[in-house]
Enzyme design. Sequence first.
Site, PDB file in Angstrom:
ATOM      1  N   GLU A 241      49.289  45.506 -15.940  1.00  0.00           N
ATOM      2  CA  GLU A 241      48.402  46.629 -16.235  1.00  0.00           C
ATOM      3  C   GLU A 241      47.162  46.601 -15.354  1.00  0.00           C
ATOM      4  OE1 GLU A 241      47.905  48.255 -20.253  1.00  0.00           O
ATOM      5  OE2 GLU A 241      45.784  47.742 -20.072  1.00  0.00           O
ATOM      6  N   ARG A 267      28.290  73.798   1.270  1.00  0.00           N
ATOM      7  CA  ARG A 267      27.059  74.284   0.644  1.00  0.00           C
ATOM      8  C   ARG A 267      25.868  74.043   1.567  1.00  0.00           C
ATOM      9  NH1 ARG A 267      24.653  75.759  -4.118  1.00  0.00           N
ATOM     10  NH2 ARG A 267      22.728  74.710  -4.745  1.00  0.00           N
TER      11      ARG A 267
END
Length: 378
Positions: A241, A267
Amino acid sequence: MDFEPSPIQRKRCNGIAEAVAERFTAHETRTDPKSLRVAWKDAAGIGLAGLCLPEEHGGGGLGALDTALSLEAFGRSCPDMGLVFGIAAHLLSCAVPIQEFGTDEAGRLLAGMASGDLIAGNAMTEDEAGSDVGRLRTTAVRSGEGYRLDGEKSFVSNAPVADVFVTYAVTDPSAGFLGISAFAVPRDLDGVVVGPPLPKMGLHGCLAARVRFDGCVVPAQYLLGAEGRGGAIFQHSMAWERGCLFAAYLGLMDRQLAECVARTTGRRQFGRRLAGFQAVAHRIARMRQRLESARLLLYRACWLLDQGRSDVTAIAMAKVAVSEAAVANSLDAMQLFGSSGYLAGTGIEEQLRDCLPTTVFSGTTEIQLELIARETGL
Protein backbone atom coordinates in the site's frame (compact mmCIF):
# COMPACT_ATOMS: atom_id res chain seq x y z
CA MET A 1 19.77 2.01 -14.22
CA ASP A 2 17.12 2.45 -16.86
CA PHE A 3 14.65 5.21 -16.08
CA GLU A 4 12.73 4.92 -19.34
CA PRO A 5 9.36 3.11 -19.25
CA SER A 6 9.21 0.21 -21.65
CA PRO A 7 6.90 0.39 -24.69
CA ILE A 8 4.58 -2.10 -22.96
CA GLN A 9 4.43 0.00 -19.80
CA ARG A 10 3.84 3.19 -21.77
CA LYS A 11 1.08 1.58 -23.83
CA ARG A 12 -0.63 0.17 -20.73
CA CYS A 13 -0.55 3.49 -18.87
CA ASN A 14 -1.75 5.47 -21.90
CA GLY A 15 -4.60 3.01 -22.33
CA ILE A 16 -5.63 3.36 -18.68
CA ALA A 17 -5.45 7.16 -18.83
CA GLU A 18 -7.60 7.28 -21.97
CA ALA A 19 -10.17 4.81 -20.67
CA VAL A 20 -10.44 6.61 -17.30
CA ALA A 21 -10.83 9.98 -19.02
CA GLU A 22 -13.66 8.57 -21.14
CA ARG A 23 -15.56 6.97 -18.24
CA PHE A 24 -14.96 9.64 -15.60
CA THR A 25 -15.23 12.82 -17.63
CA ALA A 26 -17.45 14.79 -15.23
CA HIS A 27 -16.00 16.20 -12.04
CA GLU A 28 -18.39 14.22 -9.91
CA THR A 29 -17.98 12.81 -6.41
CA ARG A 30 -20.14 9.75 -5.89
CA THR A 31 -21.26 9.18 -2.32
CA ASP A 32 -24.41 7.07 -2.56
CA PRO A 33 -23.81 3.30 -2.65
CA LYS A 34 -25.60 2.72 -5.97
CA SER A 35 -23.56 5.25 -7.96
CA LEU A 36 -20.38 4.12 -6.21
CA ARG A 37 -21.03 0.55 -7.31
CA VAL A 38 -21.42 1.73 -10.91
CA ALA A 39 -18.15 3.66 -10.69
CA TRP A 40 -16.35 0.64 -9.22
CA LYS A 41 -17.61 -1.56 -12.05
CA ASP A 42 -16.44 1.00 -14.59
CA ALA A 43 -12.98 1.11 -13.02
CA ALA A 44 -12.87 -2.68 -12.73
CA GLY A 45 -13.76 -2.90 -16.42
CA ILE A 46 -10.49 -1.09 -17.13
CA GLY A 47 -8.68 -3.63 -14.93
CA LEU A 48 -7.96 -1.27 -12.04
CA ALA A 49 -9.55 -3.36 -9.28
CA GLY A 50 -7.27 -6.34 -9.95
CA LEU A 51 -4.00 -4.96 -11.32
CA CYS A 52 -1.67 -7.17 -9.29
CA LEU A 53 -4.00 -10.14 -8.81
CA PRO A 54 -3.33 -13.40 -10.67
CA GLU A 55 -4.71 -13.66 -14.17
CA GLU A 56 -6.62 -16.84 -13.27
CA HIS A 57 -8.73 -14.70 -10.94
CA GLY A 58 -9.32 -12.02 -13.56
CA GLY A 59 -6.42 -9.83 -12.47
CA GLY A 60 -3.65 -8.27 -14.49
CA GLY A 61 -0.79 -10.28 -12.97
CA LEU A 62 1.31 -7.13 -12.59
CA GLY A 63 4.25 -6.56 -10.27
CA ALA A 64 4.58 -3.69 -7.82
CA LEU A 65 6.17 -1.19 -10.21
CA ASP A 66 3.68 -1.83 -13.01
CA THR A 67 0.84 -1.61 -10.49
CA ALA A 68 2.20 1.75 -9.30
CA LEU A 69 2.53 3.06 -12.86
CA SER A 70 -1.07 2.04 -13.56
CA LEU A 71 -2.37 3.72 -10.39
CA GLU A 72 -0.41 6.84 -11.30
CA ALA A 73 -2.24 6.94 -14.63
CA PHE A 74 -5.53 6.42 -12.77
CA GLY A 75 -4.81 9.30 -10.39
CA ARG A 76 -3.78 11.57 -13.25
CA SER A 77 -6.98 11.08 -15.24
CA CYS A 78 -9.66 10.61 -12.58
CA PRO A 79 -10.88 13.79 -10.83
CA ASP A 80 -12.48 11.79 -7.98
CA MET A 81 -9.47 11.00 -5.78
CA GLY A 82 -11.70 9.34 -3.21
CA LEU A 83 -12.68 6.70 -5.76
CA VAL A 84 -9.02 6.20 -6.73
CA PHE A 85 -8.01 5.83 -3.09
CA GLY A 86 -10.83 3.41 -2.30
CA ILE A 87 -10.00 1.10 -5.19
CA ALA A 88 -6.27 1.18 -4.46
CA ALA A 89 -6.85 0.40 -0.77
CA HIS A 90 -9.22 -2.45 -1.70
CA LEU A 91 -6.56 -3.92 -3.97
CA LEU A 92 -3.41 -3.43 -1.91
CA SER A 93 -4.46 -3.76 1.73
CA CYS A 94 -7.16 -6.40 1.15
CA ALA A 95 -6.76 -8.35 -2.09
CA VAL A 96 -2.98 -8.70 -1.77
CA PRO A 97 -3.05 -10.41 1.67
CA ILE A 98 -5.96 -12.65 0.60
CA GLN A 99 -4.01 -13.67 -2.51
CA GLU A 100 -0.76 -14.25 -0.63
CA PHE A 101 -2.04 -15.88 2.57
CA GLY A 102 -5.64 -17.00 2.00
CA THR A 103 -6.94 -20.55 1.79
CA ASP A 104 -8.65 -21.81 -1.36
CA GLU A 105 -11.98 -20.76 0.16
CA ALA A 106 -10.75 -17.24 0.87
CA GLY A 107 -9.08 -17.13 -2.54
CA ARG A 108 -12.45 -17.59 -4.21
CA LEU A 109 -13.19 -13.99 -3.21
CA LEU A 110 -10.48 -12.70 -5.55
CA ALA A 111 -12.41 -13.09 -8.80
CA GLY A 112 -15.24 -10.94 -7.44
CA MET A 113 -12.75 -8.40 -6.11
CA ALA A 114 -11.03 -8.12 -9.49
CA SER A 115 -14.34 -7.75 -11.36
CA GLY A 116 -15.69 -5.08 -9.01
CA ASP A 117 -18.55 -7.31 -7.84
CA LEU A 118 -16.99 -7.46 -4.37
CA ILE A 119 -15.61 -4.43 -2.55
CA ALA A 120 -13.20 -4.88 0.35
CA GLY A 121 -12.33 -2.78 3.39
CA ASN A 122 -9.25 -2.99 5.60
CA ALA A 123 -10.35 -3.15 9.26
CA MET A 124 -7.29 -2.56 11.42
CA THR A 125 -7.52 0.84 13.16
CA GLU A 126 -9.15 1.02 16.59
CA ASP A 127 -9.74 3.87 19.02
CA GLU A 128 -6.72 2.85 21.10
CA ALA A 129 -4.69 1.26 18.31
CA GLY A 130 -3.84 3.53 15.42
CA SER A 131 -0.10 3.71 14.91
CA ASP A 132 0.37 1.34 17.87
CA VAL A 133 -1.04 -1.80 16.27
CA GLY A 134 0.19 -3.86 19.23
CA ARG A 135 -2.69 -2.47 21.33
CA LEU A 136 -5.51 -4.11 19.40
CA ARG A 137 -8.50 -4.98 21.59
CA THR A 138 -10.54 -6.92 19.03
CA THR A 139 -10.30 -10.59 19.97
CA ALA A 140 -10.68 -13.84 18.05
CA VAL A 141 -11.38 -16.92 20.17
CA ARG A 142 -11.65 -20.47 18.83
CA SER A 143 -15.29 -21.49 18.58
CA GLY A 144 -16.00 -24.88 17.05
CA GLU A 145 -14.85 -24.85 13.44
CA GLY A 146 -14.17 -21.13 13.44
CA TYR A 147 -13.29 -18.05 15.48
CA ARG A 148 -15.57 -15.76 17.45
CA LEU A 149 -14.68 -12.12 16.77
CA ASP A 150 -15.54 -9.39 19.25
CA GLY A 151 -14.45 -5.77 19.03
CA GLU A 152 -14.83 -2.56 17.09
CA LYS A 153 -12.76 -0.93 14.36
CA SER A 154 -12.90 2.85 14.36
CA PHE A 155 -12.09 3.79 10.75
CA VAL A 156 -12.61 1.40 7.84
CA SER A 157 -12.33 2.81 4.32
CA ASN A 158 -15.00 1.46 1.92
CA ALA A 159 -16.94 0.01 4.88
CA PRO A 160 -20.43 1.32 3.94
CA VAL A 161 -20.25 -0.47 0.57
CA ALA A 162 -17.85 -3.30 1.44
CA ASP A 163 -18.71 -6.97 0.95
CA VAL A 164 -15.68 -8.33 2.79
CA PHE A 165 -13.38 -7.03 5.50
CA VAL A 166 -9.75 -7.94 5.99
CA THR A 167 -9.45 -7.57 9.73
CA TYR A 168 -6.97 -8.23 12.51
CA ALA A 169 -7.69 -9.56 15.99
CA VAL A 170 -5.82 -10.89 19.02
CA THR A 171 -5.80 -14.69 19.25
CA ASP A 172 -3.10 -14.93 21.94
CA PRO A 173 -3.08 -11.98 24.39
CA SER A 174 0.17 -13.17 25.99
CA ALA A 175 2.17 -13.02 22.73
CA GLY A 176 1.92 -9.29 21.97
CA PHE A 177 2.57 -8.52 18.30
CA LEU A 178 2.97 -12.26 17.62
CA GLY A 179 -0.50 -12.94 19.01
CA ILE A 180 -2.36 -11.09 16.22
CA SER A 181 -4.14 -13.03 13.48
CA ALA A 182 -5.69 -11.92 10.19
CA PHE A 183 -9.08 -12.82 8.74
CA ALA A 184 -11.14 -12.23 5.60
CA VAL A 185 -14.63 -11.64 6.95
CA PRO A 186 -17.64 -11.70 4.60
CA ARG A 187 -20.04 -8.90 5.47
CA ASP A 188 -23.09 -11.15 5.46
CA LEU A 189 -21.92 -13.15 8.50
CA ASP A 190 -24.02 -12.70 11.63
CA GLY A 191 -22.47 -10.22 14.02
CA VAL A 192 -20.91 -7.85 11.48
CA VAL A 193 -22.32 -4.40 12.19
CA VAL A 194 -21.38 -1.48 9.92
CA GLY A 195 -22.01 2.04 11.21
CA PRO A 196 -23.15 5.06 9.21
CA PRO A 197 -20.66 6.86 6.91
CA LEU A 198 -18.21 9.04 8.81
CA PRO A 199 -18.12 12.75 7.86
CA LYS A 200 -14.69 13.56 6.41
CA MET A 201 -13.01 16.68 5.06
CA GLY A 202 -11.82 14.98 1.89
CA LEU A 203 -11.71 11.78 -0.17
CA HIS A 204 -15.50 11.89 -0.24
CA GLY A 205 -15.67 9.28 -3.01
CA CYS A 206 -14.33 6.72 -0.52
CA LEU A 207 -16.92 6.19 2.19
CA ALA A 208 -15.66 5.16 5.62
CA ALA A 209 -17.38 3.87 8.76
CA ARG A 210 -16.89 2.11 12.06
CA VAL A 211 -17.28 -1.69 11.98
CA ARG A 212 -18.21 -3.79 15.01
CA PHE A 213 -17.81 -7.53 15.34
CA ASP A 214 -20.39 -8.67 17.86
CA GLY A 215 -19.91 -12.38 18.47
CA CYS A 216 -19.22 -12.89 14.76
CA VAL A 217 -18.19 -16.49 14.11
CA VAL A 218 -15.79 -16.62 11.17
CA PRO A 219 -15.19 -20.05 9.58
CA ALA A 220 -11.59 -21.21 9.96
CA GLN A 221 -11.08 -21.21 6.19
CA TYR A 222 -11.17 -17.41 6.30
CA LEU A 223 -8.11 -17.24 8.55
CA LEU A 224 -5.26 -15.69 6.55
CA GLY A 225 -2.00 -17.51 7.12
CA ALA A 226 -1.42 -19.23 10.45
CA GLU A 227 -2.51 -18.00 13.86
CA GLY A 228 -0.17 -15.28 15.09
CA ARG A 229 0.89 -14.25 11.58
CA GLY A 230 -1.43 -11.24 11.43
CA GLY A 231 1.26 -8.70 12.29
CA ALA A 232 3.56 -9.93 9.52
CA ILE A 233 0.64 -10.08 7.06
CA PHE A 234 -0.31 -6.50 7.91
CA GLN A 235 3.28 -5.34 7.38
CA HIS A 236 3.34 -7.11 4.01
CA SER A 237 0.13 -5.43 2.88
CA MET A 238 1.39 -2.04 4.10
CA ALA A 239 4.55 -2.44 2.04
CA TRP A 240 2.36 -2.78 -1.06
CA GLU A 241 0.00 0.00 0.00
CA ARG A 242 2.70 2.50 0.96
CA GLY A 243 4.62 1.67 -2.18
CA CYS A 244 1.88 1.50 -4.79
CA LEU A 245 -1.14 3.45 -3.53
CA PHE A 246 0.83 6.68 -3.26
CA ALA A 247 1.61 6.49 -6.96
CA ALA A 248 -1.96 7.71 -7.46
CA TYR A 249 -0.91 10.94 -5.77
CA LEU A 250 1.95 11.29 -8.24
CA GLY A 251 -0.75 11.30 -10.89
CA LEU A 252 -2.76 13.92 -9.01
CA MET A 253 0.31 16.14 -8.66
CA ASP A 254 1.09 15.71 -12.35
CA ARG A 255 -2.42 16.91 -13.27
CA GLN A 256 -2.24 19.68 -10.68
CA LEU A 257 1.08 20.93 -12.03
CA ALA A 258 -0.30 21.09 -15.58
CA GLU A 259 -3.30 23.05 -14.29
CA CYS A 260 -1.02 25.52 -12.52
CA VAL A 261 1.12 25.99 -15.62
CA ALA A 262 -1.98 26.62 -17.73
CA ARG A 263 -3.33 29.06 -15.15
CA THR A 264 -0.17 31.11 -14.80
CA THR A 265 0.65 31.24 -18.51
CA GLY A 266 -2.90 32.20 -19.44
CA ARG A 267 -3.67 34.80 -16.76
CA ARG A 268 -2.22 38.31 -16.83
CA GLN A 269 -1.71 40.82 -14.03
CA PHE A 270 0.01 44.22 -14.20
CA GLY A 271 0.36 43.76 -17.95
CA ARG A 272 2.35 40.52 -17.65
CA ARG A 273 1.63 36.82 -17.59
CA LEU A 274 1.65 35.46 -14.04
CA ALA A 275 4.33 32.99 -15.10
CA GLY A 276 6.56 35.93 -15.95
CA PHE A 277 6.94 36.82 -12.27
CA GLN A 278 9.93 35.09 -10.72
CA ALA A 279 8.06 34.34 -7.49
CA VAL A 280 5.43 32.46 -9.48
CA ALA A 281 7.89 30.65 -11.75
CA HIS A 282 10.03 29.53 -8.81
CA ARG A 283 6.98 28.25 -6.94
CA ILE A 284 6.07 26.07 -9.93
CA ALA A 285 9.69 24.94 -10.29
CA ARG A 286 9.67 23.75 -6.68
CA MET A 287 6.39 21.94 -7.27
CA ARG A 288 7.97 20.04 -10.14
CA GLN A 289 11.12 19.27 -8.14
CA ARG A 290 9.08 17.79 -5.27
CA LEU A 291 7.03 15.70 -7.70
CA GLU A 292 10.01 14.31 -9.62
CA SER A 293 12.00 13.56 -6.44
CA ALA A 294 9.08 11.73 -4.87
CA ARG A 295 8.46 9.81 -8.08
CA LEU A 296 12.02 8.47 -8.18
CA LEU A 297 11.86 7.31 -4.55
CA LEU A 298 8.53 5.57 -5.09
CA TYR A 299 9.60 3.86 -8.31
CA ARG A 300 12.73 2.56 -6.56
CA ALA A 301 10.72 1.25 -3.59
CA CYS A 302 8.38 -0.61 -5.94
CA TRP A 303 11.30 -1.97 -7.97
CA LEU A 304 12.79 -3.36 -4.75
CA LEU A 305 9.48 -5.05 -3.96
CA ASP A 306 9.58 -6.70 -7.38
CA GLN A 307 13.09 -7.96 -6.61
CA GLY A 308 11.82 -9.63 -3.45
CA ARG A 309 13.58 -7.03 -1.33
CA SER A 310 10.89 -5.36 0.77
CA ASP A 311 13.10 -2.50 1.96
CA VAL A 312 11.41 -0.83 4.94
CA THR A 313 13.51 2.32 4.64
CA ALA A 314 12.97 2.73 0.90
CA ILE A 315 9.20 2.34 1.29
CA ALA A 316 9.04 4.71 4.27
CA MET A 317 11.12 7.37 2.49
CA ALA A 318 8.90 7.13 -0.59
CA LYS A 319 5.74 7.40 1.48
CA VAL A 320 7.01 10.50 3.32
CA ALA A 321 8.27 12.12 0.13
CA VAL A 322 5.01 11.64 -1.80
CA SER A 323 2.68 12.65 1.04
CA GLU A 324 4.62 15.76 2.00
CA ALA A 325 5.03 16.77 -1.64
CA ALA A 326 1.29 16.32 -2.22
CA VAL A 327 0.42 18.62 0.68
CA ALA A 328 3.06 21.24 -0.17
CA ASN A 329 2.16 21.28 -3.87
CA SER A 330 -1.54 21.61 -3.08
CA LEU A 331 -0.85 24.60 -0.85
CA ASP A 332 1.22 26.15 -3.66
CA ALA A 333 -1.58 25.47 -6.14
CA MET A 334 -4.03 27.27 -3.85
CA GLN A 335 -1.71 30.28 -3.78
CA LEU A 336 -1.25 30.28 -7.55
CA PHE A 337 -4.99 30.13 -8.22
CA GLY A 338 -5.77 32.76 -5.59
CA SER A 339 -9.40 33.24 -4.61
CA SER A 340 -10.65 31.08 -7.49
CA GLY A 341 -8.71 28.13 -6.07
CA TYR A 342 -10.65 28.47 -2.82
CA LEU A 343 -13.96 28.19 -4.64
CA ALA A 344 -15.61 24.86 -5.37
CA GLY A 345 -15.51 23.95 -9.04
CA THR A 346 -11.87 24.43 -9.98
CA GLY A 347 -10.87 21.28 -8.10
CA ILE A 348 -7.91 23.01 -6.42
CA GLU A 349 -9.45 23.23 -2.95
CA GLU A 350 -10.62 19.62 -3.29
CA GLN A 351 -7.10 18.51 -4.17
CA LEU A 352 -5.81 20.10 -0.96
CA ARG A 353 -8.46 18.36 1.15
CA ASP A 354 -7.73 15.04 -0.56
CA CYS A 355 -3.98 15.39 -0.03
CA LEU A 356 -3.98 16.43 3.64
CA PRO A 357 -4.72 12.91 4.99
CA THR A 358 -1.75 11.39 3.12
CA THR A 359 0.51 12.24 6.07
CA VAL A 360 -1.78 10.22 8.36
CA PHE A 361 -3.16 7.12 6.60
CA SER A 362 -1.04 4.03 5.89
CA GLY A 363 1.17 5.04 8.81
CA THR A 364 1.77 8.64 9.85
CA THR A 365 4.79 10.61 8.71
CA GLU A 366 6.13 10.39 12.26
CA ILE A 367 5.93 6.58 12.20
CA GLN A 368 7.72 6.49 8.83
CA LEU A 369 10.49 8.71 10.20
CA GLU A 370 10.84 6.36 13.18
CA LEU A 371 11.23 3.44 10.77
CA ILE A 372 13.85 5.32 8.78
CA ALA A 373 15.73 6.30 11.95
CA ARG A 374 15.68 2.75 13.27
CA GLU A 375 16.97 1.32 10.00
CA THR A 376 19.69 3.99 9.99
CA GLY A 377 21.01 2.62 13.26
CA LEU A 378 19.54 5.09 15.73
